[in-house]
Design a protein around this motif. Structure first.
Motif, PDB file in Angstrom:
ATOM      1  N   TYR A  48       0.806  -1.219   0.000  1.00 34.91           N
ATOM      2  CA  TYR A  48       0.000   0.000   0.000  1.00 34.91           C
ATOM      3  C   TYR A  48       0.842   1.273   0.000  1.00 34.91           C
ATOM      4  CZ  TYR A  48      -3.810  -3.172   1.136  1.00 34.91           C
ATOM      5  OH  TYR A  48      -4.730  -4.202   1.100  1.00 34.91           O
ATOM      6  N   ALA A 187      -8.426  -2.736   4.753  1.00 35.91           N
ATOM      7  CA  ALA A 187      -8.592  -2.941   3.315  1.00 35.91           C
ATOM      8  C   ALA A 187     -10.058  -3.108   2.945  1.00 35.91           C
ATOM      9  CB  ALA A 187      -7.794  -4.160   2.870  1.00 35.91           C
ATOM     10  N   ALA A 192      -9.641   1.857  -1.942  1.00 34.29           N
ATOM     11  CA  ALA A 192      -8.252   1.631  -2.343  1.00 34.29           C
ATOM     12  C   ALA A 192      -7.448   2.929  -2.296  1.00 34.29           C
ATOM     13  CB  ALA A 192      -8.209   1.026  -3.743  1.00 34.29           C
ATOM     14  N   MET A 195      -6.724   3.790   1.359  1.00 40.46           N
ATOM     15  CA  MET A 195      -5.738   2.871   1.930  1.00 40.46           C
ATOM     16  C   MET A 195      -4.342   3.209   1.434  1.00 40.46           C
ATOM     17  SD  MET A 195      -5.687   0.399   4.076  1.00 40.46           S
ATOM     18  CE  MET A 195      -4.446  -0.757   4.666  1.00 40.46           C
ATOM     19  N   ASN A 196      -4.232   3.488   0.142  1.00 39.05           N
ATOM     20  CA  ASN A 196      -2.934   3.841  -0.432  1.00 39.05           C
ATOM     21  C   ASN A 196      -2.478   5.234  -0.013  1.00 39.05           C
ATOM     22  OD1 ASN A 196      -2.574   1.431  -1.909  1.00 39.05           O
ATOM     23  ND2 ASN A 196      -3.898   2.174  -3.544  1.00 39.05           N
ATOM     24  N   TRP A 200      -2.671   3.334   5.425  1.00 38.59           N
ATOM     25  CA  TRP A 200      -1.541   2.491   5.830  1.00 38.59           C
ATOM     26  C   TRP A 200      -0.809   3.024   7.062  1.00 38.59           C
ATOM     27  CZ3 TRP A 200       3.198   4.897   5.813  1.00 38.59           C
ATOM     28  CH2 TRP A 200       3.335   6.045   5.004  1.00 38.59           C
TER      29      TRP A 200
END
Length: 443
Positions: A48, A187, A192, A195-196, A200
């Motif tokens: 990530y 997740a 997405a 999270m990226n 994280w």
């Protein structure tokens, strides 16, 4: 009269001994779980944050992931230094002091990663700070294994060293489960992009906070070092005394560890990434299978330790190495068919792996006398893990990027075969008394 008083006197003594054992297990296990949560969070989150810290090369989407695994390996190369320095601290001032030191270092490294700037924000400073954080954690985890291994085994009553040693990987796996589980939960809950972008960071921040909890628990532990606990008149050994006086034991620990560390990091850490890169599994599915398999792995560790207390360390080690030498290639070849197969393959490997992990702490501790036990274990063990375990994810990813994903399972099989030969010639240590003295006797 004697028969009438023996029972009542013995019962409180047994109860006190059991309570002491439980307290020691909790002190070691809770802190160890926190340590390994912080250490493993990196590997589960690397997919990530890789692009946040390392820019991607044109046409090479695996370059950021390769770079993060390279930093993963760099952290491992601080572990021998941590094993030597903090192991020496454990031998000179006591196991408890070393254990409180390691957990503070780990929490500091995790905090640094939680606030790490991205490459877009800070340029080259971002990967430099990532490397620094990982070096701090590598120093900590090298000392952690040395100190916690000796602490657990020295806390065990006679005939129970294998059982107590099994909790080394119970707590290690609990920490890994917490890291994997929290990553999988995030997740699912976050998009997405979230999270990226920032999600994280959450597990790293959690790790920094719970490190303080582990520090508080460890401060209440009972010292087990013979000299520091007042059980023997000891001296403070020089830094390199274990290597100088016990070279054969040092080499033996390295030889024993090679197959175990590669199999361990392949099966418990890199496995979800392997399934994603080589078989196209979605990240969430691979992490879910890994979390279930790790739970199963933690449950069976004490069973392996108890079996080794009864039948010896060598039989379990031979089953582990022989099983991986024969089975790793066909097992990894099966994981692409379905999610259920992925889970079953990982659980099958966990059963074989338990033959090594459940008794590694006991076996290592049984090779050295008490006054150099922590440093004697820490340096050769951590050096071997750095050379073979820490590089396993990078090597597997590099082979996949080079178009040779099937080569890595054969690499694991060859090292397992080497391990089988070592274990076949290994002296049995399960039923020997643990040497607490300052003289020691070579094997």
């Amino acid at each position: 009269m004697t028969e009438q008083t023996d029972g009542p006197l013995r019962a409180p003594a047994q109860t006190t001994s059991r309570r002491r054992g439980v307290r020691q297990l909790l002190a070691a296990s809770v802190g160890n779980a926190v340590e390994w949560y912080d250490w493993y969070a990196y590997s589960f989150l690397s997919a990530y944050f890789a692009r946040q810290i390392f820019p991607a090369a044109a046409g090479q989407p695996l370059i950021p992931l390769l770079n993060t695994f390279a930093v993963f390996a760099v952290g491992f190369f601080m572990r021998p230094l941590g094993g030597l320095l903090l192991g020496s601290v454990a031998d000179r001032i006591g196991r408890r002091g070393a254990l409180t030191c390691t957990i503070l270092l780990m929490g500091g490294g995790s905090l640094l990663m939680a606030v790490l700037p991205t490459y877009a924000q800070a340029g080259l400073l971002a990967p430099v700070l990532l490397v620094l954080a990982r070096l701090i954690q590598g120093l900590s985890i090298g000392g952690e294994f040395a100190a916690s291994t000796t602490f657990l085994v020295e806390s065990a009553p006679p005939g129970r060293r294998g059982f107590f040693a099994g909790f080394q990987y119970v707590s290690t796996t609990i920490g890994q489960l917490l890291a994997s589980g929290l990553t999988a939960l995030l997740a699912v809950l976050l998009t997405a992009d979230d999270m990226n972008g920032w999600g994280w960071r959450i597990p790293f921040a959690v790790g920094a906070v719970i490190a303080l909890v582990g520090f508080w628990i460890r401060r209440a532990a009972e010292e087990t070092h013979p000299a520091q606990a007042g059980l023997a008149a000891g001296r403070r050994p020089p830094l390199l005394e274990a290597l100088r006086r016990y070279p054969r034991q040092s080499l033996l620990i390295g030889a024993v560890t090679v197959a175990g560390t590669v199999a361990y990091y392949t099966w418990t850490t890199y496995f979800p990434t392997y399934a994603q890169v080589n078989d196209g599994f979605p990240a969430a599915d691979a992490l879910l299978a890994g979390t279930i398999a790790l739970t199963f792995f933690a449950v069976i560790q004490p069973l392996g330790g108890m079996l080794s207390d009864r039948y010896g360390r060598r039989p379990l080690l031979l089953v582990f190495a022989g099983g991986f030498a024969i089975g790793v290639v066909p097992l990894l070849g099966l994981i692409g068919s379905s999610w259920v197969t992925l889970l079953l393959v990982q659980c099958a490997g966990m059963v074989l792996l338990t033959g090594y992990t459940s008794i590694a702490a006991a076996l290592n501790a049984e090779l050295f006398p008490g006054h150099v036990r922590a440093a004697g274990i820490g340096f050769p063990y951590s050096l071997t893990v750095a050379l073979f375990g820490g590089t396993a994810p990078y090597l597997a990813t590099w082979l996949s990027a080079a178009g040779h994903p099937t080569w890595f399972p054969y690499y694991v099989a060859v090292l397992a075969l080497f391990g089988f030969v070592v274990y076949w010639r290994l002296p049995e240590t399960a039923h020997r008394p643990l040497d607490p003295g300052a003289g020691g006797r070579p094997l």
